[in-house]
Structures are given as structure tokens and as C-alpha cells.
Enzyme design. Structure first.
Site, PDB file in Angstrom:
ATOM      1  N   HIS A 178      60.983  24.664 110.039  1.00  0.00           N
ATOM      2  CA  HIS A 178      61.308  26.282 109.851  1.00  0.00           C
ATOM      3  C   HIS A 178      62.380  26.601 110.679  1.00  0.00           C
ATOM      4  CE1 HIS A 178      58.494  27.297 113.281  1.00  0.00           C
ATOM      5  NE2 HIS A 178      59.166  28.184 113.388  1.00  0.00           N
ATOM      6  N   ASP A 196      55.974  20.260 110.079  1.00  0.00           N
ATOM      7  CA  ASP A 196      56.994  21.036 110.400  1.00  0.00           C
ATOM      8  C   ASP A 196      58.066  20.571 111.441  1.00  0.00           C
ATOM      9  OD1 ASP A 196      58.465  23.321 110.732  1.00  0.00           O
ATOM     10  OD2 ASP A 196      56.891  24.553 111.220  1.00  0.00           O
ATOM     11  N   SER A 238      58.984  27.560 119.165  1.00  0.00           N
ATOM     12  CA  SER A 238      59.012  26.435 118.041  1.00  0.00           C
ATOM     13  C   SER A 238      60.027  25.380 118.292  1.00  0.00           C
ATOM     14  CB  SER A 238      59.453  27.236 116.843  1.00  0.00           C
ATOM     15  OG  SER A 238      58.006  27.910 116.323  1.00  0.00           O
TER      16      SER A 238
HETATM   17  N1  ARG Z   1      54.281  31.432 112.798  1.00  0.00           N
HETATM   18  C1  ARG Z   1      55.350  30.269 113.316  1.00  0.00           C
HETATM   19  C2  ARG Z   1      56.419  31.091 114.172  1.00  0.00           C
HETATM   20  O1  ARG Z   1      56.073  32.228 114.336  1.00  0.00           O
HETATM   21  C3  ARG Z   1      55.910  29.834 112.081  1.00  0.00           C
HETATM   22  C4  ARG Z   1      56.620  30.441 111.073  1.00  0.00           C
HETATM   23  C5  ARG Z   1      57.287  29.722 110.021  1.00  0.00           C
HETATM   24  N2  ARG Z   1      56.587  29.531 108.875  1.00  0.00           N
HETATM   25  C6  ARG Z   1      56.099  30.102 107.946  1.00  0.00           C
HETATM   26  N3  ARG Z   1      55.208  29.886 107.102  1.00  0.00           N
HETATM   27  N4  ARG Z   1      56.610  31.456 107.815  1.00  0.00           N
HETATM   28  O2  ARG Z   1      57.330  31.286 113.893  1.00  0.00           O
HETATM   29  N1  ASP Z   2      56.096  29.902 115.448  1.00  0.00           N
HETATM   30  C1  ASP Z   2      56.694  30.491 116.664  1.00  0.00           C
HETATM   31  C2  ASP Z   2      58.288  30.161 116.763  1.00  0.00           C
HETATM   32  O1  ASP Z   2      58.946  29.978 115.735  1.00  0.00           O
HETATM   33  C3  ASP Z   2      55.783  29.873 117.801  1.00  0.00           C
HETATM   34  C4  ASP Z   2      54.840  30.606 118.025  1.00  0.00           C
HETATM   35  O2  ASP Z   2      54.964  31.941 117.792  1.00  0.00           O
HETATM   36  O3  ASP Z   2      53.836  30.190 118.749  1.00  0.00           O
HETATM   37  O4  ASP Z   2      58.729  30.152 117.785  1.00  0.00           O
END
Ligand code: ARG
Ligand code: ASP
Length: 720
Positions: A83, A218, A644
Site C-alpha cells: 500500500h 502487504d 507502514s
Molecule cells: N490501515 C492501514 C494504514 O493505516 C493500511 C491501509 C491500506 N490498506 C487498505 N485496505 N486501505 O495505513
Molecule cells: N497502516 C498504517 C500506515 O500506513 C500503519 C498504522 O496506522 O498502524 O502507516
């Protein structure tokens, strides 16, 4: 007796080490180093951060401003999340070569794909410059103090000793009580090396986002290139792979529950030291407002995306980013309420007040909490209005967002004249093109209708323009979308044709523009000035509050600075958790779980055929764990957005995983970290190796890494 003491010490240290914290890597000696050792780490503080020798920090750059990455070979091979590389993978994709759908692998360096604009930033050194930055600010008013600090930062950025190819960055820590200077190196030739298909790299998509158990691979791979002297350079085909000062060996040994883990990375923003009044506002006023607006926008977009493939592509990335924060805020609110974060903060405040009295510091600190109480009560409606405004007008109703940019253009003309106007206009016309490419007027009309309805009814009424109160949103939106030129790129260019006077006249006749202008002017007059004024007071109070906390807490207290996008170290243990009554989560997931979630042809839960074949044949190479293929695991590391792509390391500093998310029940950790339920989620490095090796057949990459395997079991007697 001595034994008991040691035991107690270990117990206390162990207990505390489960409390989270994001620590500055240059300041680990002492408490952190001891805690890490007690948890099982074999590393010294000097091995993690050193200015004289290569250390772990040299393998952990920031990736393109918002993510973290790590070096995993001597030839500049870089690992980050799928991502995090998503936009780049997308930008190389066409209908014929859809790398998002099918994945991408460079089997030779010549096949790697350049990504103009991507920057990878390494930290060379960290220096405490607090005294220099705060010089001459002591007796100034808050506004002048901020100005003087900016001047001091600009000055030191010019004069600080560094090499020609390096850069300087100054950041505040502890709400203005400390300033650290970073010497950095910014690499700009960064090429795409590998990415699994989205059905692995984004498996589970929005449904599984922020959720444990998780089954997402990921990750993506890039390579950093440098000039012939191993220094940063713009893209050139003559550049060579960068030789990092350090890279991580990749562990195929696996982890067990309670093993030590450490995460290095660039957490973006946390607010762990807010007073109870602020936390209460987040949980009960601000998050609900933002959630409500995004909920409505997402429902509209989703409805269109499900029916129309073209719209699905146009809105995929937008939808994912709106949904990401929306889902986090829902989890954060629930977690704050369930864990009684307000009560915990109140208790902390009571203790601090007692300490203030005991230390005889009432003159300096006696009014802090009553000031907070007053400020937060006063700012409440303004803060709610600000969130509604930013969510509705500046973000999710695109025609309003476009109109707002044009309103700023008009202001540029008024303030700075024709030349500035023309420059801005030219930039806008270029900048708008990609935005309109992913814009659909039909979708936006429906979003507009829903969001303006919410805005007119829910945003604090005392600040709204009269003409917005009690409007019929359906009618207004139909009316505006019928006539406004903002609904197409051509219409927009037409509006912007001519000299400043003509353009501004045309703009003001456009119903869409006039509508935004009315709302923006009311906001700028009724909300912004007062919000800024109270907020400035809060900044000053927060700084003094933080100073009191630092000063009056015992030496052993674990006080870490809030995240600010600078390099941090967090550590803990691999651990499951108990999300709710009668439910217990174990810390590991396996490929079996991917197959349990598999829905053939599904947008979120499809699985590539090759992976199914490998699963059926149990063809896991050297990466299996007792015959099963590990996918992801969780631990008590304290992370946030920006982490991330961060490396998860074992006690020896080998890469055991790749951080990419947090668990739903613990997303409140940005405001209040609870060791009971806050967990970070990592892809197991064995799954990454397995996908690269067995799924993609990219032996070239496997050969280039230093992989640590389990020693074959011998019958050697274990010493008692
Ligand atoms: N929750 C994670 C972060 O805050 C991953 C986000 C990307 N993945 C998604 N399915 N949108 O960034
Ligand atoms: N998914 C988050 C990021 O993209 C990491 C988190 O918020 O735990 O940095």
C-alpha cells in the site's frame, strides 16, 4: 534478598516494557536499553544508533514522505508495503500490463521501473539543538515566540555543518520543549523491483483493513540508486545500486509468542499527552462528526462503484483513503470509550496536581488544568465547525473543493495582483487535470446533496450563513450541478480563460463558485479567527503542561515524545490479545486462513491460482513452520500511521516481519496506548520470502539477500 530484588526489578521492567512508547534512537541508553535487554534483546543502544559506526538506523529510510522502508541487500534492495508503493505500481499499469492485478517482477536490474518524484530519506545524524532554537524567545508573546522559533530554525538550517549532498531538518519534540536537528540524505532514483498481485498484496482490502486476524501479503520491493560515489542523485541510467551502510539479514527462523520484537520507523502523529477534556471531545464530538460525513460520502461512492466498472476504477484510490481514516476513527472512538481513557487521564491529572503542590510549583503550573478546562469548553463548537467544514467543503465534495481553490485564486489576486494571479492560475489548470480524470459529476452531485444536508443541519448553527439554514439540499444540488461550469475540466478551463478581472467576474457568476464562496467567507469570519486564537492558547498551555510532566515525573517514568514523522524505536513482545468477552486471539495467521477467506472472483478475497496450487501441494520451500505457511503476526509494538513498511526485528536485529497495520480494538493507541489490546500487525518475513521465491520465482532477489535459516537440529546436549 538480593535475588528477590533482582526478580522485582526484572518484573517491574518487564511490566513497564509492555506499555508502549516511541523512542528517539539517539537517546536509548539507560532505561530503554535495560528494558529491551529484560525483554530478551541482545542489541546495545550503540548498535541501534551510532554516529561513528554503521548501525541499524542506517538501514531504515523514510519512504516518500509518508511510509517507512528498509534495506535488505548490499545492492540497495528496499522493502516496504504494497500500500506504500501502490501509486507507483498503479502508475506503471495499463490495460495490457496491469501490475496491480497481476503483480510485477524484475528478473534483471535492467527491467526495474523508475519512479520520478519518489524520495527515500536516510538519517545521517541527530543533534539536540533546543538551546539554539529557543534562544531569544523567553519573554515573547505566543505568536511572536512561534515566529522567532521559525527564524532560528531557518538560520540553523543554513549554518549547520553538513556535506553538500545532505539536507537539514529540525523538528520539535515534547510540544515545543525540545528541538532535534536531523542531517539527512535524500535519494531520488528509486526503481520498482517487485510487487505481488493485489489479491496477495491487498488481500482482504477494506473489509479486513484495521482488523485481526489478517492474511495480507502487504509488501513491495524497490531499489535505491546512487551516483558513482554512492551519493544521492536524480534519475540517470548511469546510476548504480546504492550500497547502504547497513542492511538487514532476513530471518526465515520464525517467531514464537513472547519473543522480543522491535520496530524502527517514522510514526506520523500521535497525541498521547492531551488532557482529559481533549480526549472527551475526540471521542464524543469530533470523531462522530467526521465519521458521519465520511459514512455518507462512502455510501454514495460505493453505490456507484458497485454498478459501474469505470467509476470503480476512478474512485478506488479515493474510496480507500476516505475509508481508511473513517474506519480508524470508529475503532478509536470505541476503544477510548471502552478503556475509559477519559477516566485514566483524569487520574493522571489528579496525580500531577498533587505533585505540583508537593513541589511548591503552583505559581508556574497551578493553573494548567483549569486553563485547559476553560480552553476546551470554549473551543468545542469552533472545533466541531472546523471538522465539518474541512470534511464537507475541503475534502469530500469535490466540486466544493475545486471551487475553494478558485476562491483562493481570487484572494491571491486581491492580495498580490495580476502576476501572482496568473502564476497561480497556470498551476491550477495543470493541477486540475488529473483530478478531473477521476471525477464523475453524477457521483459528486449525490455526495454534494448528502453532505450539504448534513452540513446545514449539524454544523453549529450560530456560525452558518443565513442562506444555508433550512435549505432543501436536493434542490440546491440539482440546481448547482445543472449550471455550474465546475462539473467538467473543459468548463473549468473556460471559466479560467481571460485576464484576472474577466475570470473573477465569470467565477462570481458561477453558482457552484458562489456557493463555496458564501460558505468559506462565513467560516473565515465566524470560525477561523476565534479557533486560531483559542488554539494558540492551547498550544502554549500544552507546552507548559508537558514541561510539568517532564519535570515532576520520577526518573524511571516512561515519557516519550509524541510521533512527529521522525525516526523512532518501539519494542515489545509477540502477543495475542482478548478483544472482547470470551474471545481470545492468537498471534499468528497461516495460509490456511487465506484459503478459508477465499471467495473466487471476489473484489477483495480472490486468491491467485498459483498460490492455491502451492497451497494444495504444500510446496512451501524452506519457509514453512511445522508444515504450515505463516502469513502475519501481531506484537505489542507501539506504532501509528507512517510506520507502514517498518522493519520488525528480532533480538539480534534480523528482519522477522514487515509492519503494515494495527488491530481494530487498539486503534486508539494514537491517543491512549493500552498494553491489553493495542497490537501492531506485521507480514511474516517467511511469507515475503515464499512469495518472492515460490510464487514469483524471482531467485535473483532471493540470492541477493542474506537469509538466516534455522540451524538443522543436532542431538547436542543442552547444558543445564
Ligand atoms: N490501515 C492501514 C494504514 O493505516 C493500511 C491501509 C491500506 N490498506 C487498505 N485496505 N486501505 O495505513
Ligand atoms: N497502516 C498504517 C500506515 O500506513 C500503519 C498504522 O496506522 O498502524 O502507516
Amino acid at each position: 534478598m538480593k535475588f528477590l530484588k533482582l526478580f522485582l526489578l526484572l518484573f517491574v521492567v518487564q511490566f513497564h516494557a509492555q506499555q508502549g512508547g516511541m523512542w528517539v534512537p539517539s537517546l536509548l541508553k539507560g532505561m530503554n536499553e535495560n528494558e529491551m535487554k529484560a525483554l530478551g534483546s541482545k542489541l546495545t543502544a550503540e548498535q541501534i544508533y551510532s554516529i561513528n559506526k554503521s548501525s541499524l538506523k542506517d538501514a531504515v529510510p523514510q519512504f516518500d514522505g509518508g511510509c517507512t522502508a528498509e534495506m535488505i541487500s548490499s545492492k540497495g534492495l528496499l522493502l516496504t508495503n504494497h500500500h506504500c508503493g501502490y501509486d507507483n505500481i498503479q502508475s506503471h499499469s495499463t490495460v495490457e500490463h496491469d501490475y496491480l492485478a497481476d503483480g510485477f517482477w524484475a528478473y534483471k536490474m535492467e527491467d526495474e521501473l523508475p519512479n520520478p518524484g519518489v524520495v527515500v530519506t536516510f538519517i545521517v545524524s541527530i543533534d539536540d539543538v533546543t538551546t539554539t532554537i529557543l534562544a531569544g524567545t523567553e519573554s515573547l508573546s505566543e505568536a511572536d515566540k512561534q515566529k522567532k522559533i521559525q527564524q532560528n530554525i531557518a538560520e540553523i538550517s543554513k549554518t549547520y555543518k553538513k556535506e553538500a549532498w545532505q539536507d537539514i531538518l529540525v523538528r520539535t519534540f515534547f510540544d515545543g520543549n525540545q528541538y532535534l536537528l536531523f542531517v539527512t540524505e535524500n535519494f531520488k532514483d528509486v526503481r520498482l523491483v517487485g510487487a505481488p498481485p493485489s489479491s496477495i498484496g491487498k488481500f482482504g482490502s477494506d473489509t479486513d483493513n484495521w482488523v485481526w486476524p489478517r492474511h495480507t501479503g502487504d509488501f513491495s520491493l524497490f531499489r535505491v540508486y546512487a551516483d558513482k560515489n554512492n551519493r544521492p542523485a536524480e534519475y540517470s541510467k548511469d546510476n548504480v545500486p546504492y550500497t547502504p551502510k547497513h542492511f538487514f539479514p532476513v530471518s526465515a527462523k520464525g517467531v514464537k509468542e513472547n519473543d522480543f520484537t522491535m520496530v524502527l520507523g517514522y510514526p506520523g502523529r500521535t497525541t498521547e499527552y492531551l488532557p482529559s477534556y481533549a480526549v472527551e471531545q475526540i471521542a464524543y464530538d469530533l470523531n462522530p462528526a467526521r465519521i458521519e460525513v465520511r459514512d455518507a460520502a462512502l455510501k454514495v461512492q460505493d453505490g456507484f462503484m458497485r454498478k459501474d466498472q469505470a467509476i470503480k476504477i476512478q474512485y478506488a484510490s479515493k474510496y480507500a483513503s476516505i475509508a481508511n481514516a473513517w474506519k480508524k476513527w470508529i475503532g478509536e472512538r470505541k476503544g477510548l470509550i471502552k478503556s475509559n481513557a477519559v477516566g485514566v487521564k483524569q487520574k493522571f491529572e489528579k496525580d500531577l496536581s498533587d505533585k505540583i503542590v508537593k513541589a511548591g510549583k503552583q505559581a508556574e503550573y497551578g493553573n494548567l488544568l483549569s486553563d485547559f478546562a476553560k480552553n476546551y469548553a470554549e473551543i468545542k463548537d469552533y472545533a466541531i465547525a472546523r471538522d465539518y467544514y474541512s470534511e464537507v467543503v475541503l475534502r469530500h465534495t469535490e466540486i466544493l473543493n475545486f471551487g475553494y481553490r478558485l476562491f483562493q485564486l481570487e484572494q491571491v489576486y486581491t492580495a498580490r495582483g495580476e502576476q501572482a494571479f496568473n502564476d497561480r492560475k497556470k498551476n491550477l489548470i495543470e493541477g486540475f487535470e488529473p483530478l478531473y480524470k477521476d471525477f464523475n459529476a453524477q457521483v459528486d452531485e449525490k455526495v454534494f446533496e448528502k453532505l450539504i444536508d448534513i452540513y446545514s443541519k449539524k454544523s453549529p448553527q450560530q456560525f452558518l450563513p443565513e442562506s444555508l439554514k433550512g435549505i432543501n439540499a436536493t434542490q440546491v444540488s440539482a440546481d448547482i450541478f445543472k449550471s455550474s461550469k465546475l462539473t467538467s475540466y473543459n468548463g473549468l478551463k473556460e471559466l479560467l480563460t481571460g485576464d484576472a478581472k474577466t475570470v473573477i467576474e465569470k467565477l462570481n457568476q458561477d453558482k457552484g463558485f458562489a456557493f463555496v464562496k458564501m460558505i468559506a467567507e462565513a467560516y473565515n469570519k465566524n470560525v477561523a479567527p476565534k479557533y486560531d486564537e483559542i488554539n494558540l492558547r492551547n498550544i502554549a498551555t500544552q507546552r507548559t503542561y508537558m514541561k510539568a510532566i517532564l519535570e515532576l515525573s520520577p526518573k524511571s517514568a516512561r515519557i516519550f515524545p509524541d510521533a512527529n514523522s521522525t525516526l523512532r524505536v518501539t519494542y515489545g513482545k509477540v502477543k495475542g490479545y482478548k478483544p472482547s468477552d470470551a474471545v481470545v486471539y492468537t498471534p499468528f495467521t497461516y495460509l490456511d486462513g487465506v484459503m478459508e477467506k477465499y471467495v473466487p472472483g471476489d473484489y477483495e478475497f480472490d486468491v491467485p491460482k498459483k498460490l492455491i496450487d502451492l497451497y494444495n501441494a504444500k510446496d512451501y520451500g524452506k519457509y514453512a513452520d511445522n508444515g504450515k505457511m505463516p502469513v502475519a503476526f501481531i506484537a505489542t509494538n507501539h506504532t501509528t500511521g507512517g510506520n507502514s513498511g517498518s522493519p520488525a526485528l528480532d533480538a539480534e536485529g534480523n528482519l522477522i516481519g514487515l509492519n503494515f497495520d494495527r488491530v481494530w480494538e487498539g486503534t486508539m493507541s494514537d491517543v491512549y496506548y493500552s498494553p491489553d489490546i493495542c497490537r501492531n500487525i506485521m507480514v511474516d518475513s517467511r511469507y515475503i520470502l515464499f512469495i518472492i521465491d515460490k510464487f514469483a520465482g524471482a531467485k535473483n532477489l532471493i540470492d541477493e539477500m542474506k537469509i538466516i535459516y534455522n540451524q538443522p537440529k543436532t542431538s547436542k546436549k543442552v547444558k543445564k
